[in-house]
Design a protein around this motif. Structure first.
Motif: not given
Lengths: 184, 507, 500, 635, 111
Positions: B207, B192, B203, A120, B199
């Motif tokens: 994912s 990340s 995440r 991301t 977090q």
């Protein structure tokens, strides 16, 4: 290879060279000056990477403030005479340290080469940053909004650093007197 | 897109209330600093007075937060939950105790520089901040806030080369370790996009595919940083020297507050990491093995070398290393058990109490120049100072893990949870190590009770009420927690609504 | 009742140090009161039930299934009685021998009693462990402060040895509590009765059940002490003050045997069967070995210490014969050994106070100058040598009989201990008590005084009482012994399978 | 009433013992020999009277149910094991009761005189009474464990009495030796008992007999049981190889020797085998063993007795020898003859011991027969009664010894378990017995005095019991005259018949009677020939010097045991303690500590204080952690 | 490396090269800590390490299109500054008592 890349490689090699000098040179004063050079190279690289505020801070804080402190202490302690500590170290330990560091470095490089960065991505594309007023403005804004908290506690850190450093380094006066007055 | 997110700036009164302990402590420190630098009457009383008052106030503030719903402030950089309340109470409690016991010590040692108290306060602030965040940058800053204060405190006996040496060693190695930790943070960030471990875990949970060698190395570097601060083998070497060289109350402070802070922060991080499927397959196994080995080595080295010591402070330093080992056992087990890390919290708390007590006694025993802390100096102490000896004996038994003291119950819970995680072999090794440990703790008692006094030895200091208070409270707590631990256990598990892991670190 | 001595000790702390006399009397009163209470317990005990009686349950650490759960059955009843019976005797015996730090001494003694009683009545594995370990602390001080020349070495050895052994038991307790939770889904429990239901995989010598068994047995075997884990005992005994030796031999060693019966047998039936032979062999070796070594000792106390090794070997044999007769015999032997060895240590202590030596060669012809002492010594000695009519015989007889049903060859070997026992005891008696009076010091010895007689007479009465009316004891322990053995073949079956 | 028989002496023990103890505690006047002796004799005498009453009561019962039983209380009751402390009087032990209490009473009376000058006679009488109590428990016990209670109890009393003069180290040792050797035998007894319990499930004699009769136990097991029990008997009854304690036991006061080591305790082995004769008869092998051991012991001890000079040692070996004969009898299945001999032996040997005691008393504690001689002039009464004993033991008709010994020899030959060899052993023993007893008699009473001491006759309180015993020694044989034997009938239900070998006619018993008389006469004549003139004796001794030395040194058995058992065990023990226990086991234990300590020192060595080294350790940790993980990933 | 990141989004060189460069500086700093005895130089080496970390953050900041990294650097610089102030304070204190800034001279505490 772009011009920026060429400059990057230039400064990178300079930085590595100077940092080696910093670490290997016998005279602390020489080391200190090499370190300043390293800092400058870093500042340049920051600039190349578009982190202008950091680049400026690097020069002001590191090269300007911290290094002055170093050199000041070196002079104060009169410790600029070449130190022969280098030769006294156990050769085996030294070699082993270097080998191990090299090994770690190698494995890190392997990791960097074979790994994916975060899938991301953030929202601050260069265009976005530009549209929000540039690197400096964005950073400054963030500093007082999203990063307000660390900013605040940094103040406590600085306070602690000052009090501590002063308490430790100030001239030892007669400890008999309980009514000491700090210079801070 | 606007840069300014109003949510970052808005703050409800409730949230402001949650900040009270931090603010009180910070402003207390500032006030004390003012008292230090302004010519005022008896700053040697007013400064510690202000610090104790503000710490007490902060403690009360923290205690009031118990039961309040968990809140994340400042974009999640400050987590206010039961965990942090517990941690804050622990730090502040040990801070108060250390301040109280320092009072007489500084006088006897001709060390009356009142910055001392301010530094303790700031250091506690660092601990509190560190234990209440998952953000690596904040952790770093808080860690350094705590560390810088402690570096200075360790070197506070400025004219004493041992103190200097300890401070320098600690500073060099500590800074290097911080750098490694920070490097790890950088790599985590790279893999990340966030510096918040919570977090990262979130995440990963969403994912499920966050795994990368970069992340692993980053985690490892962070882990190494923490292992250094908790003095796990092979990152332990600084600790004995630093404990040895530091002024006694500061050694007490380090074994209690600092160690607890680092460990609690580590628990928060590990709990968060292990709650998400961050580590899978071979990496998880490797992590497990690493921690396993570290725990074993830490227990072994700590106990074995402690056996060799004749200096009390050094002995307790090595014993502190050994206790780190036990805590690591609990840390590994925590993720796999229902009660989670409660056993670890309890152990941290008990360990802090025992050490405060033990060092409190040593503080009283210390002669000028920190001399007189060899084992032999205690010979026959029981006949000269029966109560002091009794207290020290209680703490020694407690550290050795004998009932009916808190040390026993704490160890019991810890190993209990480790057995649940299936790591029976490690527990067996751990209990064997603690049998070794019993030997050196008992030697102290042998000296006090079974040897005849030799010449002019320790224990001539006058009694101080503050120290007596500290000792009395700690002894009472050691028994209280040893005999009736369930209330404390329940309170702790009530506290911990935050980092409750749901999945195992391994498998 | 368990905490009475402890509370008493705390109250006793209020007495000023200088007033040694008051402290002594206070302690004596406390222990006598405890004994009286234990008599009440005895009276209320219902012999027809095999279950635990007078249980008290107070939740302690509910989250981990730990509660303060105490109660007694026919086995623990007698061990409790033994404890409460011996403690006042010990207190009285120390009236004159302990001069320094009197208050500490008696306080520790009372605390020790609390821990010992707690160990015997605990019905919760965790509670048991707590008391088990807590007991070490007062004993540690008793040996370390009031002991002999090498007291520190001895007490350290005692402490570390015992503690290292029992820590593995702690792990095993965790494991069991966890298994209970896994198997029943009811949460943790360290309640003994709950743990009895836990099934643990068995099979090989290293199966989980076997390992757990070994963990428990190691702790108990050290305490018993079983060869080859006995080396702490001679040191501890020799260095301990008389009171310490008496408590050590009289009560502490019994905890090993008690633990085996209470924990090892019901918890790990398969492993026990698997390890029955090794344990029996070790027990046999212990008997012969202890006796042989006792034979050549030059120090009376050491001799008695090694004789304890030998005698406690019988206890192990009795327990691991796994039949009613053997186990009953083992319990009885524990009681009998508690009386007779305590008596021996008291006697050795008395003569030590007079002569300040325990070397056999320093004595000779003492019987001439101390006839009453000689009588008492003789009786206790005979009890120790298992003469029929004394308490020692009943235990050894039953143990050997039970063992014969399990392993005749070993029974034959271990019966050798009967001979050796007579040899070393009588030889010692001869060298110390008989023959011409040697040396000026010996000829000036004073005979027992009234206090010492009061100390000894209860023991002497017990020797004969237990020797002639053992059913008085058996009747109360029988259902409990049967209950402890429910997981094993019935005695009738055992009897049949024997054919040499 | 039955229970009172053992309890009365126990009461006597308690009175005398507690009196003694209280005198020790508070000071004050010790009991005189008269008072304490009276108490002791009174109790045992009453027991004797009770015994008589019960005996006649028993006789009035029909033969099948001739038993009186009384249970005091349940002694040991665990699981299937149930042992009441019960007494059962039947035909067999009624005889023993009478012998014990009867002869015991006489010896008690004798002791009043003998111990008149002892410093603590109360203690002595207490021991004697205690002994009688235990002995009665032994014979009256209704089950093996109760018997064992008495069995060990008498062993204890024997120990206490032998080492009564404990200030003499030799006497103290002798007592210890007796106890320990007995213990060895007891081991066999215990094991036999266990095997009985596991095989038959009971230890009660009556029940056992029933079970044995109902089931057919494997001969193998029965043999083992019998042999084990017999081991117990060899200890208590001083048979090969465990006889060594008895001669040493003579260190005790003479009444003790008479009571314990001649009349009662040593015969308890015979009692035991008779008691379980129903088991022995099932095992030919065990019987054979018993007979051979008995016969060999008899001969063996007799040879030793020939060369002894101590009056009590001679009697002691004689006792061993006679006990051998008894076992020979039992071994050939003639338990009745064995018991018969027990009774007559109790009479005449008790008499001879007391006589010897009288002599010793009169000679001022002189025991060497070579220093006596011509005492018939100084001690005429003693001379007379001793002569009766002498003739009885030599087997001159009609003295008691003749009948019993003859029956033994006859059955040794004629019984289905017997044979010529066994008979020959017995006959040879009889010859030697006559020889050495005559030797003793001649050397002590005849000839001229060889001592400077002036002997005097003993007091009436000592002589009267002797005279009573002399009468008994003379006449006791009448209860067992062949073919008219009252004794045989009386014991029949318990010990059964003797089964004669095929081809042996009952009538030939007369031949054996005559031949054994001739043998006895021959022995006497030979001894007279040798010892009436001491020069002849010296000459003979010089000629058979080697044999004499061997015999005088008792075949070196003690030395042999010393070398084979005592020294090695002591050496092994010493080795185990000083080497194995201290150097190996304890070293192993301590090595845990040492290793721990050493590794601690090693680990401490890293802690050099060098910052760089610390950093290097961190680096090593860094590298290994990262390397290990990456290696895992790489895999 | 992420293929999606192009030069147009501010990438000057491949991130792994950047990161490797940082690693090089980092380990040179670490090496300095390990092989030097002069405490001043050791402190400088630590500064090198911190700088390497800073550069790591910055060089990740670009490809990730995030400002967090640069913010972190901001704080690290401050911390590093305070840190060296404290460190140098300690060095001064040490120099007062020991007259040396050599780690070989601080080996009193050991064992």
């Amino acid at each position: 290879m772009t011009t920026a890349a060429i400059f990057f490689y230039l400064f990178a090699s300079l930085a590595i060279g100077f940092s080696l000098v910093t670490v290997l040179k016998k005279n602390p004063a020489v080391s200190a000056f090499s370190l300043v050079m390293v800092f400058f190279c870093f500042a340049a690289i920051y600039a190349i990477l578009g982190a202008h505020l950091i680049s400026a801070l690097q020069i002001v804080v590191y090269a300007g403030a911290i290094m002055v402190l170093f050199i000041f202490v070196i002079m104060l302690l009169n410790a600029d005479a070449p130190s022969f500590d280098f030769g006294r170290s156990h050769i085996a330990l030294r070699v082993a340290s270097i080998v191990l560091c090299a090994g770690l470095f190698g494995s890190f490089v392997w990791v960097f080469k074979n790994t994916a960065l975060s899938p991301t991505l953030g929202t601050f594309t260069p265009d976005q940053v530009q549209s929000l007023g540039g690197n400096t403005k964005v950073l400054s804004t963030l500093l007082y909004t999203e990063y307000l908290y660390p900013f605040e506690i940094t103040s406590a850190l600085i306070l602690a650093g000052i009090v501590g450093a002063v308490a430790i380094a100030k001239r030892g006066k007669s400890a008999k007197s309980p009514y000491s007055q700090g210079e801070a | 897109m606007s840069l300014i997110n109003p949510a970052y700036l808005a703050m409800s009164s409730v949230q402001l209330g949650l900040l009270t302990p931090y603010l009180v402590l910070f402003f207390g420190a500032c006030l004390a600093l003012v008292l230090v630098v302004t010519p005022s009457a008896r700053p040697d009383i007013s400064v510690p007075g202000v610090m104790v008052a503000s710490m007490a106030a902060a403690l009360v503030g923290s205690a009031c937060q118990v039961g309040a719903p968990a809140q994340a402030l400042f974009n999640g950089m400050l987590l206010s939950d039961g965990f942090s309340a517990f941690a804050n109470i622990l730090f502040l409690g040990s801070g108060i105790a250390v301040t109280l016991m320092s009072f007489r010590y500084l006088k006897t040692q001709d060390l009356v520089f009142n910055e001392y108290y301010v530094l303790i306060g700031l250091s506690i602030l660092g601990m509190m901040l560190m234990a209440s965040t998952l953000n690596l940058v904040v952790i770093f800053i808080a860690l350094e806030l705590m560390s810088f204060s402690v570096y200075c405190l360790v070197g506070f006996r400025r004219a004493d080369r041992r103190s200097n040496e300890a401070a320098i060693k600690y500073y060099i190695l500590g800074s290097a370790a911080s750098a490694i930790l920070l490097y790890g943070a950088a790599m985590l960030y790279g893999s990340s996009l966030t510096l918040d471990i919570g977090q990262i875990a979130d995440r990963a949970a969403q994912s499920g595919a966050l795994f990368s060698p970069l992340l692993v190395i980053g985690l490892l570097c962070v882990l190494i940083g923490f292992l250094f601060k908790t003095a796990a083998v092979p990152f332990h070497a600084w600790m004995p020297d630093v404990y040895d060289g530091a002024p006694i109350p500061i050694t007490a402070f380090m074994t209690t507050g600092l160690k607890a802070a680092v460990f609690l922060a580590l628990v928060r991080v590990m709990a968060s990491v292990s709650s998400a499927p961050l580590l899978t397959g071979s990496v998880a196994t490797s992590f497990h093995h690493i921690l396993w080995m570290a725990a074993l080595l830490t227990m072994l080295v700590g106990n074995l070398v402690a056996l060799q010591q004749t200096n009390l402070k050094r002995m307790l330093a090595y014993s502190s290393i050994a206790h780190t080992g036990y805590l690591l056992v609990g840390l590994m087990a925590g993720s796999a058990t229902i009660d989670g890390y409660t056993a670890v919290y309890f152990y941290v708390m008990v360990y802090a109490i025992m050490n405060l007590g033990a060092f409190g006694v040593l503080t009283l025993l210390a002669l000028k120049g920190d001399a007189g802390l060899e084992l032999g100096d205690l010979a026959g102490l029981a006949q000269r100072r029966p109560w002091l000896s009794f207290a020290l004996a209680v703490f020694m038994f407690s550290m050795a893990g004998l009932p009916p003291t808190a040390g026993f119950t704490a160890k019991y819970f810890l190993f209990y949870s480790a057995v649940q995680s299936g790591d029976v072999l490690l527990v067996v090794l751990a209990v064997l190590c603690s049998a070794i440990g019993a030997y050196y703790y008992l030697r102290v008692i042998v000296q006090m009770y079974m040897k005849e006094p030799v010449g002019q030895a320790a224990g001539t200091t006058r009694f101080s009420y503050s120290a007596a208070l500290t000792l009395g409270v700690t002894v009472a707590l050691v028994f209280q927690l040893g005999l009736f631990p369930s209330a404390a256990m329940k309170t702790i598990s009530d506290f911990m609504k935050g980092p409750q892991p749901t999945t195992a670190l391994v498998k | 009742m368990v905490f009475l001595p402890g509370l008493w000790a705390l109250l006793g702390l209020a007495i000023p140090n200088q007033n040694a006399k008051l402290i002594r009397n206070w302690t004596l009163a406390g222990t006598v009161a405890t004994f009286l209470i234990s008599l009440v317990v005895y009276a209320r005990f219902d012999a027809s039930l095999s279950s635990f009686q007078m249980t008290e349950v107070v939740p302690w650490i509910p989250g981990l299934g730990i509660s303060y759960r105490v109660g007694i059955d026919g086995i623990s009843l007698w061990l409790v009685m033994l404890t409460t019976f011996l403690t006042p005797i010990v207190v009285l015996s120390a009236f004159e021998s302990v001069e320094k730090r009197v208050k500490g001494f008696y306080t520790l003694l009372l605390l020790l009693q609390t821990a010992m009683l707690g160990t015997f009545v605990a019905l919760d594995a965790f509670l048991f462990y707590v008391f088990w370990e807590a007991m070490l602390i007062p004993m540690y001080f008793l040996i370390g402060i009031w002991g002999g020349k090498d007291r520190i070495y001895a007490t350290m050895k005692f402490f570390i040895y015992t503690m290292a052994g029992s820590l593995l038991m702690l792990v095993a307790i965790f494991y069991l509590a966890y298994q209970f939770k896994l198997q029943t889904g009811q949460g943790f429990s360290t309640n003994l009765l709950d743990l009895y239901q836990v099934q643990i995989a068995s099979g090989g010598y290293l199966a989980p059940q076997s390992l757990l068994f070994l963990a428990f047995t190691l702790a108990f075997a050290i305490k018993v002490p079983l060869f080859p884990l006995h080396t702490w005992l001679p040191d501890a005994h020799v260095q301990a003050p008389t009171a310490g030796s008496v408590i050590l031999a009289g009560v502490l060693l019994k905890m090993g045997g008690y633990g085996l019966i209470r924990f090892a047998l019901p918890l790990f039936p398969d492993a026990v069967r698997l390890y029955q032979w090794p344990m029996l062999v070790l027990g046999t070796v212990a008997i012969t070995y202890g006796a042989l070594i006792a034979m050549v000792q030059t120090d009376v106390k050491k001799l008695v210490a090694y004789s304890s090794v030998s005698h406690m070997g019988y206890v192990v044999l009795g327990i691991f014969s796994l039949n009613t007769i053997g186990v009953t015999g083992a319990i009885y032997q524990m009681l009998a050994h508690g009386i007779s060895t305590s008596g021996l240590f008291l006697l050795v202590g008395m003569i030590y106070e007079r002569r300040h030596t325990r070397e056999i060669k320093d004595f000779g012809g003492v019987a001439k100058v101390m006839p009453l002492f000689a009588i008492a010594f003789m009786i206790i000695l005979l009890s120790s040598a298992a003469l029929p009519g004394t308490n020692g015989f009943v235990g050894e007889f039953l143990i050997l009989l039970g063992l014969w049903q399990a392993a005749p060859i070993l029974a034959a070997f271990s019966a050798l201990g009967v001979i050796f026992g007579a040899v070393y005891l009588l030889w010692m008696f001869q060298r110390v008590m008989l023959g011409p009076v040697t040396g000026a010091e010996n000829s000036k010895l004073k005979d027992l005084n009234l206090r010492e007689m009061v100390v000894l007479i209860p023991l002497l009465i017990a020797v004969f009482w237990m020797g002639l009316f053992p059913n008085f004891w058996f009747s109360k322990m029988q259902p409990s012994v049967d209950a402890a053995l429910t997981k094993y073949v019935g005695p009738a079956q055992v009897a049949q399978k024997v054919s040499p | 009433m039955l229970a009172l028989i053992p309890l009365l002496p126990l009461l006597g023990f308690l009175i005398n013992g507690l009196w003694y103890a209280s005198v020790q505690l508070r000071g004050g006047k010790a009991l005189s020999a008269q008072t304490s002796g009276l108490i002791a004799t009174g109790t045992i005498g009453t027991s004797f009277l009770l015994g008589l009453v019960l005996f006649f009561q028993l006789g009035s019962l029909p033969e099948e149910s001739r038993a009186i039983e009384t249970t005091l209380f349940s002694w040991i009751s665990v699981g299937t094991l149930n042992i009441p402390l019960a007494f059962r009087l039947d035909a067999l032990n009624a005889l023993f009761v009478l012998v014990i209490t009867g002869i015991g009473s006489l010896i008690h009376i004798f002791t009043i005189g003998y111990m008149a000058h002892d410093e603590a006679p109360a203690k002595f009488f207490a021991y004697l009474n205690l002994f009688c109590a235990f002995m009665l428990v032994l014979v009256l016990g209704s089950s093996l464990p109760v018997l064992f209670l008495g069995w060990e109890g008498v062993g204890l009393c024997s120990y206490l009495l032998i080492s009564y003069w404990y200030t003499d180290p030799d006497k103290a040792s002798a007592g210890k030796k007796a106890f320990i050797v007995n213990r060895i035998g007891d081991l066999g007894f215990l094991l036999g008992m266990f095997l009985i319990f596991t095989t038959f499930g009971t230890l009660d004699f009556a029940a056992l007999k029933e079970v044995v009769a109902q089931t057919t136990p494997s001969a193998h097991i029965v043999t083992i049981i019998c042999v084990l029990l017999f081991v117990g008997c060899t200890g208590k009854s001083a048979q090969l190889p465990l006889f060594v304690w008895l001669p040493d036991a003579m260190a005790g006061p003479t009444p003790v020797s008479a009571l314990i080591h001649a009349a009662t305790m040593v015969t308890s082995g015979i009692y035991l085998v008779s008691r379980v004769s129903f088991l022995y008869t099932l095992s030919h092998d065990a019987m054979m063993l018993m007979a051979v051991v008995g016969g060999v012991t008899a001969l063996f001890a007799a040879t030793i007795a020939v060369a002894q000079n101590d009056i009590k040692k001679v009697l002691a070996y004689s006792t061993v020898s006679q006990l051998g004969l008894m076992f020979l009898a039992c071994g050939v299945g003639s338990f009745g003859a064995g018991i018969f001999h027990v009774i007559t032996h109790a009479c005449f040997k008790g008499l001879m011991f007391l006589g010897a005691g009288s002599v010793i008393h009169g000679m001022h504690e002189e025991q060497d027969i070579m220093k006596m001689g011509g005492l018939r002039h100084h001690m005429p009464k003693t001379f007379l009664v001793f002569a009766a004993g002498w003739l009885a033991i030599c087997g001159i008709p009609p003295f008691s010894g003749f009948f019993s010994k003859d029956e033994v020899l006859w059955h040794a030959y004629s019984s289905s378990h017997g044979g010529t060899f066994l008979w020959a052993l017995g006959a040879l023993t009889a010859l030697l017995t006559a020889f050495y007893m005559t030797r003793l008699f001649v050397l002590v009473f005849l000839g001229h005095s060889r001592s400077k001491e002036h002997a005097h006759e003993s007091s009436a309180v000592m002589v009267v019991p002797l005279q009573i015993l002399a009468v008994l020694a003379t006449t006791a044989g009448l209860i067992g005259i062949p073919h008219l034997s009252w004794l045989g009938h009386w014991l029949m239900p318990i010990v059964g018949h003797v089964h004669l070998r095929e081809g042996v006619a009952e009538s030939s018993e007369w031949v054996f009677m005559i031949s054994s008389t001739i043998v006895a006469a021959g022995g006497i004549a030979a001894a007279f020939a040798v010892y009436s003139n001491l020069k002849t004796a010296e000459g003979l001794r010089a000629r058979f010097k080697t044999i004499h030395t061997v015999l005088a040194n008792k075949w070196y058995v003690d030395e042999f045991y010393e070398a084979l058992f005592v020294k090695p065990i002591a050496a092994i023990s010493d080795f185990l303690w000083k080497f194995f226990d201290v150097k190996i086991i304890d070293k192993i234990v301590l090595s845990f500590g040492t290793v721990t300590n050493q590794s601690g020192a090693l680990a401490r060595g890293i802690q050099t204080g060098s910052t760089q080294l610390y950093a290097f350790m961190m680096l090593v940790g860094f590298v290994s952690i990262v390397g290990y993980t990456l290696y895992g990933i790489f895999q | 490396m992420n293929a999606g990141i192009s030069m147009t989004s501010g990438i000057v060189v491949e991130p792994w090269i950047l990161l490797s460069f940082c690693a090089a500086i980092f380990f040179i700093g670490l090496m300095g800590v390990l092989i030097r005895r002069n405490i001043l130089i050791i402190i400088m080496s630590i500064e090198l390490m911190l700088n390497a970390v800073n550069l790591t953050f910055v060089s990740l900041s670009g490809p990730l299109q995030d400002m967090g990294g640069q913010m972190a650097v901001f704080f690290i610089i401050v911390v590093a500054g305070v840190g060296s102030a404290v460190g140098l304070g300690l060095v001064i204190a040490m120099f007062r008592t020991l007259r040396s800034v050599d780690t070989d001279d601080i080996q009193v505490l050991k064992g």
